[in-house]
Design a protein around this motif. Structure first.
Motif, PDB file in Angstrom:
ATOM      1  N   MET A  56      42.949  47.331  52.771  1.00 28.50           N
ATOM      2  CA  MET A  56      43.373  46.452  53.856  1.00 28.50           C
ATOM      3  C   MET A  56      43.665  45.022  53.384  1.00 28.50           C
ATOM      4  O   MET A  56      44.614  44.387  53.844  1.00 28.50           O
ATOM      5  N   LEU A  57      42.853  44.503  52.457  1.00 31.53           N
ATOM      6  CA  LEU A  57      43.100  43.159  51.936  1.00 31.53           C
ATOM      7  C   LEU A  57      44.352  43.146  51.062  1.00 31.53           C
ATOM      8  O   LEU A  57      45.085  42.147  51.027  1.00 31.53           O
ATOM      9  N   ARG A  58      44.600  44.241  50.373  1.00 28.19           N
ATOM     10  CA  ARG A  58      45.824  44.386  49.571  1.00 28.19           C
ATOM     11  C   ARG A  58      47.051  44.374  50.485  1.00 28.19           C
ATOM     12  O   ARG A  58      48.047  43.711  50.203  1.00 28.19           O
ATOM     13  N   HIS A  59      46.975  45.106  51.591  1.00 27.73           N
ATOM     14  CA  HIS A  59      48.065  45.120  52.562  1.00 27.73           C
ATOM     15  C   HIS A  59      48.269  43.724  53.157  1.00 27.73           C
ATOM     16  O   HIS A  59      49.405  43.282  53.371  1.00 27.73           O
ATOM     17  N   THR A  60      47.169  43.046  53.429  1.00 26.56           N
ATOM     18  CA  THR A  60      47.233  41.707  54.023  1.00 26.56           C
ATOM     19  C   THR A  60      47.912  40.730  53.066  1.00 26.56           C
ATOM     20  O   THR A  60      48.757  39.921  53.467  1.00 26.56           O
ATOM     21  N   PHE A  61      47.536  40.797  51.799  1.00 30.45           N
ATOM     22  CA  PHE A  61      48.126  39.955  50.754  1.00 30.45           C
ATOM     23  C   PHE A  61      49.652  40.103  50.738  1.00 30.45           C
ATOM     24  O   PHE A  61      50.388  39.112  50.784  1.00 30.45           O
ATOM     25  N   ALA A  62      50.125  41.357  50.692  1.00 28.27           N
ATOM     26  CA  ALA A  62      51.562  41.611  50.606  1.00 28.27           C
ATOM     27  C   ALA A  62      52.281  41.185  51.884  1.00 28.27           C
ATOM     28  O   ALA A  62      53.364  40.570  51.837  1.00 28.27           O
ATOM     29  N   THR A  63      51.684  41.488  53.022  1.00 24.94           N
ATOM     30  CA  THR A  63      52.304  41.154  54.308  1.00 24.94           C
ATOM     31  C   THR A  63      52.446  39.647  54.484  1.00 24.94           C
ATOM     32  O   THR A  63      53.505  39.151  54.895  1.00 24.94           O
ATOM     33  N   HIS A  64      51.407  38.904  54.166  1.00 24.40           N
ATOM     34  CA  HIS A  64      51.452  37.445  54.338  1.00 24.40           C
ATOM     35  C   HIS A  64      52.449  36.800  53.371  1.00 24.40           C
ATOM     36  O   HIS A  64      53.118  35.827  53.731  1.00 24.40           O
ATOM     37  N   LEU A  65      52.552  37.334  52.151  1.00 23.94           N
ATOM     38  CA  LEU A  65      53.522  36.787  51.198  1.00 23.94           C
ATOM     39  C   LEU A  65      54.951  36.970  51.709  1.00 23.94           C
ATOM     40  O   LEU A  65      55.752  36.033  51.719  1.00 23.94           O
ATOM     41  N   LEU A  66      55.275  38.192  52.147  1.00 22.10           N
ATOM     42  CA  LEU A  66      56.634  38.480  52.619  1.00 22.10           C
ATOM     43  C   LEU A  66      56.943  37.715  53.907  1.00 22.10           C
ATOM     44  O   LEU A  66      58.057  37.233  54.096  1.00 22.10           O
ATOM     45  N   ALA A  67      55.945  37.597  54.783  1.00 19.75           N
ATOM     46  CA  ALA A  67      56.158  36.886  56.044  1.00 19.75           C
ATOM     47  C   ALA A  67      56.424  35.406  55.809  1.00 19.75           C
ATOM     48  O   ALA A  67      57.074  34.750  56.632  1.00 19.75           O
ATOM     49  N   ASN A  68      55.948  34.884  54.687  1.00 16.37           N
ATOM     50  CA  ASN A  68      56.135  33.460  54.391  1.00 16.37           C
ATOM     51  C   ASN A  68      57.255  33.215  53.371  1.00 16.37           C
ATOM     52  O   ASN A  68      57.327  32.146  52.776  1.00 16.37           O
ATOM     53  N   GLY A  69      58.107  34.220  53.161  1.00 16.41           N
ATOM     54  CA  GLY A  69      59.329  34.002  52.390  1.00 16.41           C
ATOM     55  C   GLY A  69      59.345  34.483  50.956  1.00 16.41           C
ATOM     56  O   GLY A  69      60.332  34.252  50.246  1.00 16.41           O
ATOM     57  N   ALA A  70      58.288  35.154  50.480  1.00 16.40           N
ATOM     58  CA  ALA A  70      58.287  35.651  49.091  1.00 16.40           C
ATOM     59  C   ALA A  70      59.311  36.771  48.948  1.00 16.40           C
ATOM     60  O   ALA A  70      59.540  37.541  49.885  1.00 16.40           O
ATOM     61  N   ASP A  71      59.949  36.859  47.775  1.00 23.00           N
ATOM     62  CA  ASP A  71      60.913  37.932  47.566  1.00 23.00           C
ATOM     63  C   ASP A  71      60.185  39.214  47.160  1.00 23.00           C
ATOM     64  O   ASP A  71      59.097  39.192  46.595  1.00 23.00           O
ATOM     65  N   MET A  72      60.817  40.329  47.462  1.00 20.65           N
ATOM     66  CA  MET A  72      60.163  41.621  47.308  1.00 20.65           C
ATOM     67  C   MET A  72      59.868  41.972  45.849  1.00 20.65           C
ATOM     68  O   MET A  72      58.857  42.607  45.541  1.00 20.65           O
ATOM     69  N   ARG A  73      60.736  41.574  44.939  1.00 24.11           N
ATOM     70  CA  ARG A  73      60.521  41.869  43.517  1.00 24.11           C
ATOM     71  C   ARG A  73      59.246  41.196  43.001  1.00 24.11           C
ATOM     72  O   ARG A  73      58.503  41.782  42.214  1.00 24.11           O
ATOM     73  N   THR A  74      59.011  39.974  43.453  1.00 29.66           N
ATOM     74  CA  THR A  74      57.794  39.253  43.044  1.00 29.66           C
ATOM     75  C   THR A  74      56.560  39.961  43.581  1.00 29.66           C
ATOM     76  O   THR A  74      55.569  40.149  42.866  1.00 29.66           O
ATOM     77  N   VAL A  75      56.614  40.360  44.850  1.00 29.01           N
ATOM     78  CA  VAL A  75      55.484  41.061  45.459  1.00 29.01           C
ATOM     79  C   VAL A  75      55.241  42.394  44.747  1.00 29.01           C
ATOM     80  O   VAL A  75      54.095  42.781  44.508  1.00 29.01           O
ATOM     81  N   GLN A  76      56.317  43.082  44.397  1.00 25.81           N
ATOM     82  CA  GLN A  76      56.197  44.345  43.647  1.00 25.81           C
ATOM     83  C   GLN A  76      55.452  44.123  42.334  1.00 25.81           C
ATOM     84  O   GLN A  76      54.547  44.887  41.974  1.00 25.81           O
ATOM     85  N   GLU A  77      55.825  43.063  41.626  1.00 30.04           N
ATOM     86  CA  GLU A  77      55.201  42.753  40.341  1.00 30.04           C
ATOM     87  C   GLU A  77      53.720  42.413  40.524  1.00 30.04           C
ATOM     88  O   GLU A  77      52.858  42.867  39.764  1.00 30.04           O
ATOM     89  N   LEU A  78      53.409  41.632  41.540  1.00 25.56           N
ATOM     90  CA  LEU A  78      52.020  41.227  41.786  1.00 25.56           C
ATOM     91  C   LEU A  78      51.147  42.409  42.185  1.00 25.56           C
ATOM     92  O   LEU A  78      49.978  42.490  41.793  1.00 25.56           O
ATOM     93  N   LEU A  79      51.715  43.341  42.961  1.00 21.76           N
ATOM     94  CA  LEU A  79      50.953  44.509  43.394  1.00 21.76           C
ATOM     95  C   LEU A  79      50.819  45.558  42.290  1.00 21.76           C
ATOM     96  O   LEU A  79      49.951  46.431  42.365  1.00 21.76           O
TER      97      LEU A  79
END
Length: 301
Positions: free
Chosen positions: A248-271
């Motif tokens: 759930m915290l992992r999902h929260t991390f990704a959701t908040h990043l994307l909601a605040n403008g992070a690009d998907m490739r960066t989130v993919q790399e971080l996850l």
């Protein structure tokens, strides 16, 4: 049953370990699913692995559906057996792959559960920092939310993996893949407090040295199960209702990043996702997140 049946499984497991470099957890799943199919072969009086035909696969699928298994579980079992027979064809142990034409049911699309920002605030406020365990729990929660790492990855972090000067942590992910993840000032401060105080206190409770970052109350390594219990307790102590699951915290991390403008490739790399498709599910979640925020705060929503 022909002894070559079990020999084929042994060869396949060695292939997964050596060539594919799969984790022990994944290999255990393969072993379990294939062994279950061997039991089915015995029930159907199929003595040789080369005697399995497409009709047998259809009967096996019917058996799985009769057991009321989830579509995701059925899909995993069929995919596992398809890979197994593909390997046997490659090694010329069988002539055909009877699972090649087997239909894999699409998994039900469920959006990942996550916390809203005010819910995360309630979780953080539930952490007391007066005791060594409280300092550990606050650092643990901050790091999980700051990095989006898996609980299993978090339990394996050692002191040498942490760079407090650069505020980064080296994470050892699935398939022995490594990635560096940055963390922010809140996580940095909580970690520093824990390392300087709480961790030293916990470490003093054992005679042998321990290089793991997060320790249990006896000074040993904090396991994945231990982390889950801590998160459950934090939920109970907070104003939140319901349960928290490990991701759930992992999902929260990704959701908040994307909601605040992070690009998907960066989130993919971080996850640490191997495929972008695994990350794309969070675009739907973040859209829902933005919609709720809009409806809550816009005066004419």
């Amino acid at each position: 049953m022909d002894p070559n049946v079990n020999n084929s499984l042994t060869l396949f497991i060695e292939y997964l370990q050596i060539e594919k470099n799969y984790s022990q957890y994944t290999i255990e799943h393969y072993h379990h699913d294939i062994s279950e199919f061997f039991m089915f072969m015995t029930e159907q009086s199929i003595s040789s692995i080369d005697d399995v035909k497409y009709l047998d696969v259809r009967i096996y699928l019917t058996k799985l559906y009769d057991e009321k298994l989830a579509r995701k579980t059925v899909a995993r079992k069929i995919s596992c057996l398809r890979s197994f027979f593909k390997f046997l064809v490659r090694e010329r142990l069988v002539q055909d792959n009877p699972f090649a034409l087997a239909f894999i049911p699409k998994a039900e699309k469920k959006l990942p559960e996550f916390f809203y920002e005010e819910e995360m605030d309630a979780l953080f406020h539930a952490c007391e920092t007066e005791t060594s365990l409280g300092q550990r729990n606050k650092a643990l929660l901050e790091l999980l939310y700051a990095t989006g790492m898996r609980v299993s990855e978090c339990s394996q972090i050692r002191m040498k993996d942490l760079d407090m000067y650069l505020s980064t942590v080296l994470v050892h992910g699935k398939g022995n893949k490594q990635r560096y993840i940055p963390f922010g000032s809140f996580a940095h401060d909580a970690l520093q407090n824990y390392i300087d105080n709480g961790r030293k206190s916990l470490l003093s409770k054992r005679d042998t040295p321990n290089d793991y970052l997060f320790l249990n109350f006896r000074g040993g390594q904090l396991t994945s199960r231990g982390i889950r219990l801590i998160l459950d307790k934090l939920i109970e102590q907070s104003t939140l209702t319901g349960k928290i699951h490990p991701h759930m915290l992992r999902h929260t991390f990704a959701t908040h990043l994307l909601a605040n403008g992070a690009d998907m490739r960066t989130v993919q790399e971080l996850l640490g996702h191997a495929f972008l498709s695994s990350t794309q599910v969070y675009t739907h979640v973040s859209n829902e997140y933005l919609r709720k925020t809009y409806n809550t705060h816009h005066p004419r929503a």
